[in-house]
Enzyme design. Sequence first.
Site, PDB file in Angstrom:
ATOM      1  N   GLU A   5       0.797  -1.214   0.161  1.00  9.36           N
ATOM      2  CA  GLU A   5       0.216   0.135   0.002  1.00  9.36           C
ATOM      3  C   GLU A   5       0.890   1.381  -0.155  1.00  9.36           C
ATOM      4  OE1 GLU A   5      -1.528   0.927   3.856  1.00  9.36           O
ATOM      5  OE2 GLU A   5      -3.142   2.355   3.002  1.00  9.36           O
TER       6      GLU A   5
ATOM      7  N   ASP B   2      -0.175  -1.054   6.247  1.00 11.01           N
ATOM      8  CA  ASP B   2       0.139  -0.424   7.555  1.00 11.01           C
ATOM      9  C   ASP B   2      -0.760  -1.318   8.644  1.00 11.01           C
ATOM     10  OD1 ASP B   2       1.794   1.262   6.513  1.00 11.01           O
ATOM     11  OD2 ASP B   2       0.421   3.037   6.364  1.00 11.01           O
TER      12      ASP B   2
ATOM     13  N   ASP C 237      -2.653  -0.073  10.616  1.00 12.05           N
ATOM     14  CA  ASP C 237      -3.771   0.793  11.061  1.00 12.05           C
ATOM     15  C   ASP C 237      -5.027   0.613  10.462  1.00 12.05           C
ATOM     16  OD1 ASP C 237      -3.193   1.639   8.616  1.00 12.05           O
ATOM     17  OD2 ASP C 237      -2.773   3.770   9.134  1.00 12.05           O
TER      18      ASP C 237
ATOM     19  N   ASP D  98      -6.669   1.890   8.141  1.00 17.07           N
ATOM     20  CA  ASP D  98      -6.657   1.980   6.600  1.00 17.07           C
ATOM     21  C   ASP D  98      -5.922   0.800   6.007  1.00 17.07           C
ATOM     22  OD1 ASP D  98      -8.048   4.393   6.529  1.00 17.07           O
ATOM     23  OD2 ASP D  98      -5.930   5.573   6.452  1.00 17.07           O
TER      24      ASP D  98
END
Length: 651
Positions: free
Chosen positions: A443, A516, A518, A520
């Site tokens: 990403e 990541d 997180d 997202d």
Amino acid sequence: MDNEKLVYGEATNTKVETDYNADEIQVLEGLEAVRKRPGMYIGSTGPRGLHHLVYEIVDNSIDEALAGYCTKITVSILPGNIIKVEDNGRGIPVGINAKTGLPAVTVVFTVLHAGGKFGGGSYKVSGGLHGVGASVVNALSEWLEVKVCDGEYEYTQRFERGHECYKLKKGEKTSERGTTVLFKADSEIFQETDVYEYDILKTRLREQSFLNAGIHIELRDERDSENVIVNNFHYEGGIRSYVEHLNKRSNPIHPDVIYLAASNAEDTAAVEIAMQYTDSYRELMLSFANNINTVDGGTHVEGFKRSLTRVMNDYARKFNKLKENDENLSGEDIREGLCVVISVKVKEAEFEGQTKTKLGNTEVRGMVDKLVSDKLMTFLEENPGVAKTIFEKALASQRAREAARKARESVRRKSALESAKLPGKLADCQSKDTSITEIYIVEGDSAGGSAKGGRDRRYQAILPLWGKMLNVEKARADKVYGNDKLMPVITALGCGIGDQFDITKLRYNKVIIMADADVDGQHIRTLLLTFFFRYMRPLIEEGHIYIAQPPLYRITHKKEHKYAYSDMERDQILAEIEGKSDIQRYKGLGEMDSEQLWETTMNPETRIMLRVELHDAVEADETFSILMGDSVEPRREFIEQNAKYVQNLDI
Ligand code: TSJ
């Protein structure tokens, strides 16, 4: 009971003897074979095999219900992972069996394949790959106790690892009837785990109560006495309720489930079909034969598909929904958005294929065909509004399929013209040996840059993704072709999608999603997994999909770096270090330079990756519709319930 039908143990060829001791020797030889090679009898000694023990016992009570003598089954998980199964049937017969000189109930638990061979007259659940019977469960249990009440007396017997502890014992008088079995799986056999998962049993028992309308099944988890969990399953609607259940998170496009049923003149086979269309673009078809999930379909599924396509086209011609020059609707078009459960019960079921999950009885094909031809045509004629809705959906699917075909061809033409077929963003690896190659789907451009710098270019390829990824759960196939986010993934992997998918063309052995840690990152992982699940499912089934695990923290102490992949690990490292140290929390992959990314996340010697596994396609199907579909409330519920499992990537 009918002693003539009792078939003696099949494990050895010893002449049948009436001498009791000889019998017992033979019995034990049979059960020793089960303990030596348990996998042959129950598939595995992992969690699946463990849960299979419960199904094996419960199936006997369900048989009793099918015979019309049992209305209630209670399954309890007791402290220590002891299983108790109770029913209110007639009670396993206790009379002496002429061939063995043993009470029938003892035979059931000590002779291989004895279960289901006496009694008879009704449909039997027993079958499929591992329809192995109670003696196998007994052989694989540290101990097992059975209690039978026959309306006059209570009888009990106990076994340890298949051996009788004492002969069948006649106890108190009772007016009750029923059978209770208690057992503890042998941890010598089930070394991986002997802990039952409530939800696995729940799904299975709920399925069985849908398939046997009217039956009451209770599931209890009593392992924690302060928090006893109870579920009661009882569906008068049978498979109609099953379809309602499957569609409860979707939007049906007609109000009522369509239900068709028939049995043959000889009463040796019965067919039931429940179906309802939703606004989804997928088809969900579950088929069962004698309550066994026929995942590979078979004659019942073939008969259904064939006749559904024919009836719909006939109807469309008859009522001018299709004009003379229009092409017929294809089976796929007609099944778009269809949720259907097909359940057949046959006296002599034949199961085919390696896993014995394909129905082979040829007479069933015609029976199902006739049922759909007769009754569905009538239904459509009597419900023109519903018919119209279904046809409009099928026509829309036909148009989309045509558009998808054109999109696919234009993509193909384009790539045939371009000299370099591979996406421009792909940093490919040098090796062409697809048994060692890996592709990291990364990403973001900055992380992509670090990954390109850090990789071992001999066998690691990097494909950076950026921007908003298409949610395939809400799009038809024509939107996937030509999608600027997904096409690079499709061309890089090289194996096509959907019906064109060809795993032999896969260019990488490992497909690793790196995003990541997180929200997202979680979103992009889920979108990619949804895409793989819907369009390249064999990649998941054959274990090619992985999730990279970047570290959450870097702990620097005396110029030395240590990485922690969880809060617990961070605390452990800190506890070992004396004095002051520097903790860096990584918010994203972009914060790591090439060298760190290699060291922590990409180096096969040290990296941690999760392999994505698919245990139950139906459940995964439901999970993806919840996570990626339209309804908000079930998604919120799901996330709340599963928040504690975020590490667990089984889908
Ligand atoms: F198989 C088993 F032992 F695992 C087991 C069997 C476990 C449990 C919980 C229940 C049963 C079971 C068996 N419940 N009900 C029955 N019924 C018979 O075995 C039965 C009773 C009567 C007659 C008859 O012809 O009179 C025939 C049968 C097969």
